[in-house]
Motif scaffolding. Structure first.
Motif, PDB file in Angstrom:
ATOM      1  N   ILE A 309       0.837  -1.206   0.000  1.00 56.33           N
ATOM      2  CA  ILE A 309       0.000   0.000   0.000  1.00 56.33           C
ATOM      3  C   ILE A 309       0.871   1.255   0.000  1.00 56.33           C
ATOM      4  N   TYR A 310       1.885   1.283   0.856  1.00 55.77           N
ATOM      5  CA  TYR A 310       2.751   2.469   0.901  1.00 55.77           C
ATOM      6  C   TYR A 310       3.516   2.650  -0.411  1.00 55.77           C
ATOM      7  N   GLY A 311       3.901   1.544  -1.032  1.00 54.99           N
ATOM      8  CA  GLY A 311       4.668   1.659  -2.267  1.00 54.99           C
ATOM      9  C   GLY A 311       3.847   2.030  -3.480  1.00 54.99           C
ATOM     10  N   PHE A 312       2.607   1.518  -3.557  1.00 54.92           N
ATOM     11  CA  PHE A 312       1.857   1.645  -4.806  1.00 54.92           C
ATOM     12  C   PHE A 312       0.514   2.358  -4.665  1.00 54.92           C
ATOM     13  N   ALA A 313       0.093   2.708  -3.437  1.00 59.27           N
ATOM     14  CA  ALA A 313      -1.178   3.433  -3.260  1.00 59.27           C
ATOM     15  C   ALA A 313      -1.041   4.460  -2.137  1.00 59.27           C
ATOM     16  N   PRO A 314      -0.132   5.434  -2.304  1.00 61.73           N
ATOM     17  CA  PRO A 314       0.120   6.400  -1.222  1.00 61.73           C
ATOM     18  C   PRO A 314      -0.938   7.503  -1.138  1.00 61.73           C
ATOM     19  N   PHE A 315      -2.184   7.100  -0.946  1.00 59.50           N
ATOM     20  CA  PHE A 315      -3.277   8.047  -0.733  1.00 59.50           C
ATOM     21  C   PHE A 315      -3.663   7.995   0.740  1.00 59.50           C
ATOM     22  N   PHE A 316      -4.119   9.109   1.289  1.00 56.27           N
ATOM     23  CA  PHE A 316      -4.260   9.212   2.743  1.00 56.27           C
ATOM     24  C   PHE A 316      -5.084   8.073   3.336  1.00 56.27           C
TER      25      PHE A 316
END
Length: 422
Positions: A309-316
């Motif tokens: 998630i942090y690598g590929f979907a960095p949305f709040f």
């Protein structure tokens, strides 16, 4: 007071009383001591670099070096630190370690040079590295195997209360008078000595207590005889590599995606601390029905999700989901792995096992910030967090196989432990 209010108060009182009776009094004493120590510790450490740069005129590099140097020394100290508690008892360590910390912390109030902090922070770290394995070993001394996971969960709750409360108190105290932070932690160290003297007896197993000093057991545990412990330590290092990214490179990564990145970082850290403090014990009790192998592998998979998630979907809002994955993983892995370590260790080497187990944290602190920053700057966040996710998936599979073997051997020795084998 109406009937509904009286019923709620009665239920709360009964719940507290049942919890008090469920665990040994020593477990509760360590809970309160750990919480106090972590509150003052997290009041201090986030602001040490600021203190040294603002109050002592140190460079940022020199101040950061004072924080990074103690883990390097602790890496070698941990090879034999647990031997002291296993040879001479838990109580002497609980008395003299915080007493030494008291004098070290008082010396920090009067420190005027950066090199003073290099020396004092090393001494402080050595004292903590004596205390922690003795505490974990004592919990194993007094708590049956079936309740050890719950006891270690209480310890994790105490730490996360410190994470949630300490930094906020630290801001207020630092703005009022920075040296007061050192004084607050010194008072807690002295209070620990007083509580131990009055309330904590010696719990070193009797057979070991009679033979410990004359036997002159080896200071550190040989690789050939204790290879499962060393392999378990190695396979848990990636967990702490992720944790150290949270404390080092994560703000830099968030800066690339958010204008108010410090606010976002603060919210995410608060979420993890509060959730762990509130949910740790319910999650621990709920997961008791699972096999240890299943729980530990699930914890690794949650960390894989965190990295992806942090690598590929960095949305709040996705990052909030990722933090929930981190919290669940921490709540599942930390108590269960400590229970496995306590099951692996014979009574005469318990403290040494826990001291060596803490090597994973030192290795993570030494490697993760530097490697993480290099990868982040050179290749970006996708490579950093995606690579960590792949590493965690690989080590999770090997950890599953290793713990299955450890518990299978334990079952042959103690058939009543069969419920732990996945």
């Amino acid at each position: 007071m109406n009937k509904s209010e009286y019923w709620v108060i009665s239920r709360i009182r009964d719940t507290v009383e049942n919890a008090r009776k469920r665990y040994h009094s020593i477990v509760w004493i360590h809970f309160w001591l750990t919480m106090s120590r972590c509150i003052t510790g997290f009041m201090l450490y986030p602001y040490l670099v600021i203190y040294m740069t603002e109050q002592l005129g140190a460079s940022a590099v020199a101040a950061a070096g004072a924080i990074s140097f103690p883990p390097l020394i602790a890496l070698f100290f941990k090879l034999w630190a647990g031997n002291i508690s296993d040879r001479f008892g838990r109580r002497p360590v609980f008395l003299y370690s915080p007493l030494m910390r008291f004098f070290v912390l008082i010396a920090m109030v009067f420190a005027t040079e950066v090199w003073h902090f290099y020396v004092l922070l090393v001494l402080n770290g050595l004292c903590l590295n004596l205390f922690a394995p003795a505490m974990h070993a004592q919990i194993a001394d007094v708590v049956s195997e079936e309740k050890r996971m719950e006891a270690y969960s209480l310890n994790n709750i105490a730490i996360n209360i410190g994470i949630s409360v300490g930094p906020l108190l630290g801001v207020a105290v630092y703005q009022l008078n920075p040296p007061l932070i050192f004084g607050a932690e010194a008072i807690v160290a002295l209070l620990t000595v007083w509580v131990v003297y009055l309330k904590i007896p010696e719990t070193l197993p009797q057979s070991n207590e009679q033979t410990a000093v004359p036997a002159k057991q080896p200071v550190w545990l040989g690789l050939a005889s204790h290879w499962p412990l060393y392999l378990l330590i190695l396979l848990t290092v990636p967990i702490y590599m992720v944790e150290m990214q949270i404390n080092s490179t994560l703000p830099l990564y968030l800066k690339e995606h958010f204008v108010d990145y410090l606010l976002v970082y603060g919210i995410l850290r608060t979420v993890t601390g509060v959730l762990t403090a509130v949910l740790q014990m319910p999650i621990t009790l709920w997961s008791k029905r699972w096999k240890s192998t299943h729980v530990i592998f699930a914890g690794y998979l949650l960390l894989v999700g965190y990295g992806l998630i942090y690598g590929f979907a960095p949305f709040f809002w996705m990052l909030v989901v990722a933090e929930c994955c981190w919290v669940m993983s921490d709540m599942l892995l930390d108590p269960r792995l400590k229970k496995v370590v306590s099951m692996m260790a014979k009574p005469q080497v318990r403290a040494r096992y826990f001291s060596l187990y803490d090597l994973n944290l030192s290795l993570g602190k030494m490697t993760a910030p530097v490697l993480g920053s290099v990868v982040l700057v050179s290749y970006g966040g996708q490579m950093l967090f995606g690579g960590l996710a792949a590493l965690l998936l690989l080590t999770g599979v090997f950890q599953l196989l290793l713990i299955s073997r450890i518990l299978a051997v334990k079952t042959k020795q103690m058939p009543e432990a069969s419920e732990e084998v996945g």
